[in-house]
Design a protein around this motif. Structure first.
Motif, mmCIF file in Angstrom:
data_model
loop_
_atom_site.group_PDB
_atom_site.id
_atom_site.type_symbol
_atom_site.label_atom_id
_atom_site.label_comp_id
_atom_site.label_asym_id
_atom_site.label_seq_id
_atom_site.Cartn_x
_atom_site.Cartn_y
_atom_site.Cartn_z
ATOM 1 N N GLY A 365 0.797 -1.229 0.000
ATOM 2 C CA GLY A 365 0.000 0.000 0.000
ATOM 3 C C GLY A 365 0.824 1.271 0.000
ATOM 4 N N PHE A 366 2.156 1.121 0.131
ATOM 5 C CA PHE A 366 3.029 2.303 0.073
ATOM 6 C C PHE A 366 3.595 2.450 -1.341
ATOM 7 N N LYS A 367 3.957 3.681 -1.688
ATOM 8 C CA LYS A 367 4.604 3.931 -2.973
ATOM 9 C C LYS A 367 5.920 3.154 -3.047
ATOM 10 N N ALA A 368 6.214 2.628 -4.230
ATOM 11 C CA ALA A 368 7.444 1.848 -4.407
ATOM 12 C C ALA A 368 8.617 2.775 -4.707
ATOM 13 N N ASP A 369 9.065 3.496 -3.681
ATOM 14 C CA ASP A 369 10.281 4.319 -3.730
ATOM 15 C C ASP A 369 11.265 3.634 -2.788
ATOM 16 N N LEU A 370 12.210 2.890 -3.342
ATOM 17 C CA LEU A 370 13.050 2.070 -2.463
ATOM 18 C C LEU A 370 14.473 1.919 -2.990
ATOM 19 N N VAL A 371 15.326 1.440 -2.088
ATOM 20 C CA VAL A 371 16.755 1.302 -2.379
ATOM 21 C C VAL A 371 17.183 -0.126 -2.065
ATOM 22 N N VAL A 372 17.970 -0.712 -2.974
ATOM 23 C CA VAL A 372 18.635 -1.985 -2.697
ATOM 24 C C VAL A 372 20.066 -1.653 -2.278
ATOM 25 N N SER A 373 20.475 -2.193 -1.132
ATOM 26 C CA SER A 373 21.764 -1.835 -0.549
ATOM 27 C C SER A 373 22.593 -3.087 -0.283
ATOM 28 N N ASP A 374 23.910 -2.967 -0.493
ATOM 29 C CA ASP A 374 24.772 -4.118 -0.165
ATOM 30 C C ASP A 374 25.556 -3.859 1.122
ATOM 31 N N TYR A 375 24.970 -3.079 2.027
ATOM 32 C CA TYR A 375 25.616 -2.825 3.322
ATOM 33 C C TYR A 375 25.872 -4.144 4.044
ATOM 34 N N ARG A 376 27.112 -4.331 4.477
ATOM 35 C CA ARG A 376 27.464 -5.546 5.235
ATOM 36 C C ARG A 376 27.617 -5.158 6.701
ATOM 37 N N ASN A 377 26.668 -5.574 7.507
ATOM 38 C CA ASN A 377 26.724 -5.202 8.926
ATOM 39 C C ASN A 377 27.692 -6.110 9.667
ATOM 40 N N PRO A 378 28.731 -5.522 10.265
ATOM 41 C CA PRO A 378 29.730 -6.320 10.982
ATOM 42 C C PRO A 378 29.267 -6.713 12.382
ATOM 43 N N THR A 379 28.200 -6.058 12.830
ATOM 44 C CA THR A 379 27.598 -6.372 14.132
ATOM 45 C C THR A 379 26.119 -6.618 13.859
ATOM 46 N N PRO A 380 25.396 -7.261 14.791
ATOM 47 C CA PRO A 380 23.978 -7.558 14.515
ATOM 48 C C PRO A 380 23.194 -6.292 14.132
ATOM 49 N N LEU A 381 22.348 -6.438 13.115
ATOM 50 C CA LEU A 381 21.492 -5.327 12.663
ATOM 51 C C LEU A 381 20.065 -5.638 13.100
ATOM 52 N N LYS A 382 19.533 -4.787 13.976
ATOM 53 C CA LYS A 382 18.186 -4.996 14.504
ATOM 54 C C LYS A 382 17.427 -3.678 14.455
ATOM 55 N N GLY A 383 16.137 -3.750 14.630
ATOM 56 C CA GLY A 383 15.334 -2.528 14.633
ATOM 57 C C GLY A 383 15.889 -1.478 15.579
ATOM 58 N N GLU A 384 16.314 -1.937 16.754
ATOM 59 C CA GLU A 384 16.761 -1.008 17.803
ATOM 60 C C GLU A 384 18.065 -0.288 17.461
ATOM 61 N N ASN A 385 18.861 -0.825 16.503
ATOM 62 C CA ASN A 385 20.160 -0.175 16.273
ATOM 63 C C ASN A 385 20.396 0.252 14.818
ATOM 64 N N ILE A 386 19.316 0.314 14.025
ATOM 65 C CA ILE A 386 19.462 0.762 12.629
ATOM 66 C C ILE A 386 20.138 2.130 12.581
ATOM 67 N N ALA A 387 19.672 3.059 13.428
ATOM 68 C CA ALA A 387 20.207 4.422 13.394
ATOM 69 C C ALA A 387 21.681 4.446 13.780
ATOM 70 N N GLY A 388 22.077 3.553 14.684
ATOM 71 C CA GLY A 388 23.485 3.465 15.079
ATOM 72 C C GLY A 388 24.345 2.996 13.917
ATOM 73 N N HIS A 389 23.840 2.005 13.157
ATOM 74 C CA HIS A 389 24.571 1.556 11.959
ATOM 75 C C HIS A 389 24.717 2.716 10.972
ATOM 76 N N MET A 390 23.665 3.529 10.850
ATOM 77 C CA MET A 390 23.706 4.635 9.879
ATOM 78 C C MET A 390 24.643 5.752 10.329
ATOM 79 N N ALA A 391 24.655 6.048 11.615
ATOM 80 C CA ALA A 391 25.502 7.142 12.099
ATOM 81 C C ALA A 391 26.979 6.754 12.083
ATOM 82 N N PHE A 392 27.262 5.487 12.366
ATOM 83 C CA PHE A 392 28.663 5.107 12.571
ATOM 84 C C PHE A 392 29.216 4.168 11.506
ATOM 85 N N GLY A 393 28.439 3.894 10.431
ATOM 86 C CA GLY A 393 28.972 2.973 9.438
ATOM 87 C C GLY A 393 28.375 3.137 8.064
ATOM 88 N N GLN A 394 27.126 2.752 7.917
ATOM 89 C CA GLN A 394 26.494 2.713 6.593
ATOM 90 C C GLN A 394 26.572 4.079 5.914
#
Ligand SMILES: [Zn+2]
Length: 444
Positions: A365-394
């Protein structure tokens, strides 16, 4: 129809990570999303991501595509000790030196830059005083040619006289009506919408404010304007109108849920309350504020609707997100990466208010505006730390493919057309723009 199989879906708000999902994209929309969602379906194109990430496209909520050819500028620019000098010596000379071809090149390379960085929508604010009528059509064509979603408007101002102010308002109204006609005829691309633009209150006299209000009433669009980017704007309003900036704008009926206020560094508590009461948006631009030495936004946490923009410094929202967060921390701010991810996500609310669709989630039901990413998370990637991955890595380096309105606009970092000629033309037009600037009279 496009089917994306075996994706790790990352949603930003509320933040969540889903592994092993399939997505079905049809008619510009996400038609289905979840485990086994594509079962039994046949598509024109199928991508098996083998666990790579799909996340919603990023939104740049304040930008200036007209300044795209200023990168590395080599022109005679006088020393600029304050913000107004920077405007007069650089930006108000650059915008007067823009013609149709220069604007076309600038808008095209900015659109490509946005897509390459995983920014699927840009809310632009335009100025080209020597080429006003028709300028927003050039913007529209650039968005549609590259497949980028977004909005623009002409930044109405009296800085070069009253007739130019009138022409600016007229261009805003012309474009809004053009879009309305396309919608009525069923020919609207769905990619491009309109604001009514104003430069900043200190270059808009009372008659201009009235004209902007009339334009808003005539088109049903919202205002997009710089307010309190520097102390000067607030002081000018107190000096000439004996009013706070947003009190003055509100007196003219310019604030509503479609209003976009850029910067707002020097808004009083009373003004911030007005902003919230009118349900208007504040878009902050930390890197630009740093570049102009105008101070840092100190009230972000208390604002009801806040989003992030670049103010013309490209469209890499990964970089902007990081700068915004780190500058906030550098000035002793209390917010965390998750707060800034919410601000970034809020650009989608701006889109929803103007495009009458749902944006910003990988969900049916949402518009299909999306990105495919090959980000390799070196530590677990979870809902709670997405922003941390973005600030300090991705970073934008992880962006592989981009889909906007259901169309593939970049695949494996390649555009569906040869962009080399667009860049070659841009370099020629940039050199011409810089020469044009040197020829302009500095006294203006
Ligand atoms: Zn701006």
């Amino acid at each position: 129809m496009l089917i994306i199989k075996n994706a790790t879906v990352v949603n930003f708000s509320p933040p969540e990570v889903h592994r092993g999902w399939d997505l079905v994209i049809d008619n510009g929309m996400i038609a289905a999303a979840g485990p086994g969602a594509s079962e039994g379906l046949k598509a024109d194109e199928v991508w098996d991501l083998n666990g790579d990430i799909v996340h919603p496209g990023l939104v740049c909520s304040h930008n200036h595509f007209y300044s795209g050819l200023s990168r590395g500028i080599l022109a005679d620019i006088n020393p600029s000790p304050d913000f107004i000098s920077i405007l007069k010596n650089l930006w108000w000379r650059l915008d007067r030196a823009i013609d149709k071809d220069i604007l076309k090149s600038s808008a095209l390379i900015c659109s490509l830059d946005a897509i390459r960085n995983g920014t699927t929508a840009v809310i632009d604010h335009h100025s080209s005083p020597s080429f006003i009528e028709g300028s927003l059509s050039v913007m529209k064509q650039s968005f549609e040619q590259t497949g980028l979603r977004g909005m623009s408007c002409y930044e109405t101002s009296d800085r070069n006289g009253m007739s130019e102010m009138e022409a600016g308002v007229a261009e805003n109204v012309r474009m809004a009506h053009e879009i309305d006609k396309e919608k009525e005829a069923g020919k609207w691309s769905g990619l491009y919408e309109a604001h009514i633009g104003g430069h900043a209150p200190f270059t808009i006299p009372e008659s201009g404010m009235k004209m902007l209000k009339d334009a808003i009433d005539a088109t049903g669009r919202g205002i997009h304007i710089h307010v309190a980017e520097d102390k000067y704007d607030a002081a000018h309003s107190h000096h000439h109108y004996d009013e706070d900036l947003l009190v003055r704008m509100d007196r003219h009926g310019l604030l509503n849920s479609k209003s976009l206020i850029a910067h707002g560094l020097y808004l009083s508590e009373k003004e911030r309350n007005i902003l919230d009461e009118r349900n208007s948006f504040l878009v902050v631009n930390f890197r630009s504020n740093m570049n102009n030495n105008v101070g840092a936004q100190q009230h972000l946490g208390g604002i009801k609707n806040a989003a992030l923009g670049t103010d013309g410094i490209g469209s890499d929202m990964w970089e902007e997100f990081k700068f915004a967060y780190f500058k906030h921390k550098d000035t002793g701010g209390p917010l965390w990466p998750g707060d800034f991810l919410n601000f970034l996500h809020n650009g989608n609310t701006l889109l929803e208010r103007n495009f009458d669709s749902r944006f910003g989630r990988i969900e049916k039901g949402f518009k299909a505006d999306l990105v495919v990413s090959d980000y390799r998370n070196p530590t677990p990637l979870k809902g709670e730390n997405i922003a941390g991955h973005m600030a300090f890595g991705q970073s934008a380096g992880s962006v592989r493919s981009v889909v906007i309105d259901g169309k593939v606009v970049m695949k494996d970092r390649k555009f569906p057309f040869d962009e080399k000629e667009i860049y070659a033309e841009a370099r020629e037009n940039a050199a011409r723009l810089w020469e044009n600037m040197n020829k302009l009279d500095d006294s203006k």
